[in-house]
Design an enzyme around this catalytic site. Structure first.
Site, mmCIF file in Angstrom:
data_model
loop_
_atom_site.group_PDB
_atom_site.id
_atom_site.type_symbol
_atom_site.label_atom_id
_atom_site.label_comp_id
_atom_site.label_asym_id
_atom_site.label_seq_id
_atom_site.Cartn_x
_atom_site.Cartn_y
_atom_site.Cartn_z
ATOM 1 N N GLY A 128 19.265 77.858 59.483
ATOM 2 C CA GLY A 128 18.001 77.461 60.697
ATOM 3 C C GLY A 128 18.440 78.308 62.102
ATOM 4 N N HIS A 133 7.315 73.583 73.316
ATOM 5 C CA HIS A 133 8.993 74.056 71.988
ATOM 6 C C HIS A 133 7.849 74.893 72.089
ATOM 7 C CE1 HIS A 133 11.319 70.997 73.449
ATOM 8 N NE2 HIS A 133 12.145 72.350 72.749
ATOM 9 N N LYS A 186 8.466 73.988 65.792
ATOM 10 C CA LYS A 186 9.075 72.598 65.955
ATOM 11 C C LYS A 186 8.420 71.482 65.553
ATOM 12 C CE LYS A 186 11.181 69.562 69.463
ATOM 13 N NZ LYS A 186 12.220 69.140 68.917
HETATM 14 N N1 LIG Z 1 20.814 68.640 70.635
HETATM 15 C C1 LIG Z 1 20.289 70.405 70.609
HETATM 16 O O1 LIG Z 1 20.877 70.825 72.101
HETATM 17 C C2 LIG Z 1 18.870 71.114 70.045
HETATM 18 C C3 LIG Z 1 18.718 72.526 70.614
HETATM 19 C C4 LIG Z 1 17.702 73.428 69.588
HETATM 20 C C5 LIG Z 1 17.302 71.972 68.407
HETATM 21 N N2 LIG Z 1 17.473 71.047 68.582
HETATM 22 C C6 LIG Z 1 16.705 70.688 66.909
HETATM 23 O O2 LIG Z 1 18.478 70.739 66.328
HETATM 24 C C7 LIG Z 1 17.353 70.842 64.995
HETATM 25 C C8 LIG Z 1 17.055 72.162 64.189
HETATM 26 O O3 LIG Z 1 16.719 73.087 64.925
HETATM 27 P P1 LIG Z 1 16.316 74.671 63.991
HETATM 28 O O4 LIG Z 1 15.198 75.548 65.363
HETATM 29 O O5 LIG Z 1 16.930 75.350 64.073
HETATM 30 O O6 LIG Z 1 15.418 74.374 63.127
HETATM 31 P P2 LIG Z 1 15.194 75.165 61.817
HETATM 32 O O7 LIG Z 1 15.068 76.784 62.405
HETATM 33 O O8 LIG Z 1 14.159 75.084 61.350
HETATM 34 O O9 LIG Z 1 16.554 75.361 60.880
HETATM 35 C C9 LIG Z 1 16.501 73.608 60.276
HETATM 36 C C10 LIG Z 1 17.881 74.051 58.987
HETATM 37 O O10 LIG Z 1 18.056 72.333 58.383
HETATM 38 C C11 LIG Z 1 17.706 72.992 56.802
HETATM 39 N N3 LIG Z 1 17.422 71.529 56.390
HETATM 40 C C12 LIG Z 1 15.983 71.271 55.829
HETATM 41 N N4 LIG Z 1 16.102 70.388 55.024
HETATM 42 C C13 LIG Z 1 17.851 70.096 54.652
HETATM 43 C C14 LIG Z 1 18.489 69.466 53.306
HETATM 44 N N5 LIG Z 1 17.736 68.991 53.100
HETATM 45 N N6 LIG Z 1 20.002 69.466 53.507
HETATM 46 C C15 LIG Z 1 20.265 70.479 54.527
HETATM 47 N N7 LIG Z 1 19.615 71.359 55.455
HETATM 48 C C16 LIG Z 1 18.328 71.174 55.612
HETATM 49 C C17 LIG Z 1 16.605 74.287 56.890
HETATM 50 O O11 LIG Z 1 17.051 74.784 55.667
HETATM 51 P P3 LIG Z 1 16.039 74.916 54.601
HETATM 52 O O12 LIG Z 1 15.552 76.621 55.025
HETATM 53 O O13 LIG Z 1 16.492 73.978 53.008
HETATM 54 O O14 LIG Z 1 15.205 73.558 55.444
HETATM 55 C C18 LIG Z 1 17.540 74.651 58.307
HETATM 56 O O15 LIG Z 1 18.650 75.494 58.014
HETATM 57 C C19 LIG Z 1 15.849 70.171 65.383
HETATM 58 O O16 LIG Z 1 15.666 68.195 65.312
HETATM 59 C C20 LIG Z 1 15.771 69.867 66.769
HETATM 60 O O17 LIG Z 1 15.153 69.550 67.057
HETATM 61 C C21 LIG Z 1 18.620 70.710 68.903
#
Ligand SMILES: NC(=O)c1ccc[n+]([C@@H]2O[C@H](COP(=O)([O-])OP(=O)(O)OC[C@H]3O[C@@H](n4cnc5c(N)ncnc54)[C@H](OP(=O)(O)O)[C@@H]3O)[C@@H](O)[C@H]2O)c1
Length: 262
Positions: free
Chosen positions: A10, A154, A158
């Site tokens: 991701g 966002h 998202k």
């Molecule tokens: N806390 C913070 O500072 C912060 C900052 C930014 C984002 N976030 C949060 O972080 C999360 C991810 O954000 P993102 O922008 O990186 O999203 P993203 O680009 O959609 O990436 C999500 C990742 O999770 C994987 N995933 C989905 N289902 C899975 C499973 N069953 N097992 C293992 N991996 C799986 C996806 O792979 P697949 O292709 O297989 O689906 C992808 O690698 C969100 O909840 C977002 O709100 C938090």
């Protein structure tokens, strides 16, 4: 520190991979993505643009985190539970930034923290931690005569709404003003605003990484406290700092404030 990344394909997973690669004290030992991910079997470093790191992206959670001291999770709310179970079994510390976790996952997170160090934070940036402190200060100083409303913006991809950060800022306000009741939007003939309402509103579009504004609106004046993220590395840096903290910490539940030593 031996590190595994959950959600490795991701946007955030790739940012963590790039920063981990640039940090000599971190050895990447595992990378996990979902079972239907087209990047399964590919080298995580190549996907992140830093060249081969000898770590393939796997859908097997247990194998993916094997041998890690800490796993950093930026995935999907529905995907986190099996990771928590695997961390518990293998005694791997956890840093999770995944937002929108349901009650089952939150309870498991609590349970996991009795065995290993767990840092969960809706936002890994120092700026948002300071914003939450400023919100608490402002709400306390301005009192009941100021209305509190929160707006977040966002990118169009998202999947959860409102953002975990917006909810965290709402909690910061509620800690100071217990009367505040969260409202998720307004539609139709809703009548005048009630003093205790605190709307948390989500705007979606384009490639916005994450903006949060807490509006404090009084008669004749208003304050707007805003944080804007302009680069995902911000969160990845925070997650890596949290991972280093968790790798040394006793079992327990920790926040970004703990990581920052504040
Ligand atoms: N806390 C913070 O500072 C912060 C900052 C930014 C984002 N976030 C949060 O972080 C999360 C991810 O954000 P993102 O922008 O990186 O999203 P993203 O680009 O959609 O990436 C999500 C990742 O999770 C994987 N995933 C989905 N289902 C899975 C499973 N069953 N097992 C293992 N991996 C799986 C996806 O792979 P697949 O292709 O297989 O689906 C992808 O690698 C969100 O909840 C977002 O709100 C938090």
């Amino acid at each position: 520190m031996k590190l595994a990344i959950f959600g490795a394909s991701g946007r955030m997973g790739q940012a963590v991979t790039r920063l981990a690669h640039a940090d000599a004290s971190v050895q990447l030992v595992g990378a996990v993505a979902g079972p239907a991910d087209p990047l399964l079997g590919r080298d995580v470093g190549e996907i992140a643009g830093v060249g081969s790191l000898g770590v393939e992206i796997s859908a097997d959670v247990s194998a993916g985190i094997m041998g890690a001291d800490v796993v950093i999770d930026f995935s999907h709310a529905g995907a986190v539970y099996p990771l928590l179970v695997a961390c518990e079994k293998q005694g791997v510390a956890l840093v999770s930034g995944t937002t929108g976790l349901d009650e089952r996952a939150q309870l498991k997170l609590e349970q996991l923290s009795q065995k290993v160090a767990v840092v969960w934070a809706a936002n890994m940036s120092r700026g948002v931690q300071v914003l939450a402190e400023l919100v608490a200060h402002a709400v306390r100083r301005l009192g009941l005569e100021f209305d509190v409303e929160i707006v977040e913006v966002h990118h169009r991809r998202k999947v959860d709404s409102p953002s975990g950060t917006a909810l965290r800022l709402g909690e910061a306000a509620q800690k100071v003003r217990a009367d505040l009741v969260e409202v998720r939007g307004r539609d139709g003939l809703v009548g005048p605003r009630k003093p205790e309402e605190m709307a948390v509103l989500a705007v979606r579009g384009g490639d916005v990484i994450g903006d949060h504004t807490v509006h404090l609106i009084g008669d004749g004046e208003r304050l707007e406290l805003t944080h804007r993220a302009t680069n995902r590395d911000l969160f990845a840096r925070g997650a890596l700092a949290a991972a280093k903290y968790a790798a040394q910490a006793k079992p327990g539940r920790y926040s970004i404030a703990d990581v920052l030593g504040e």
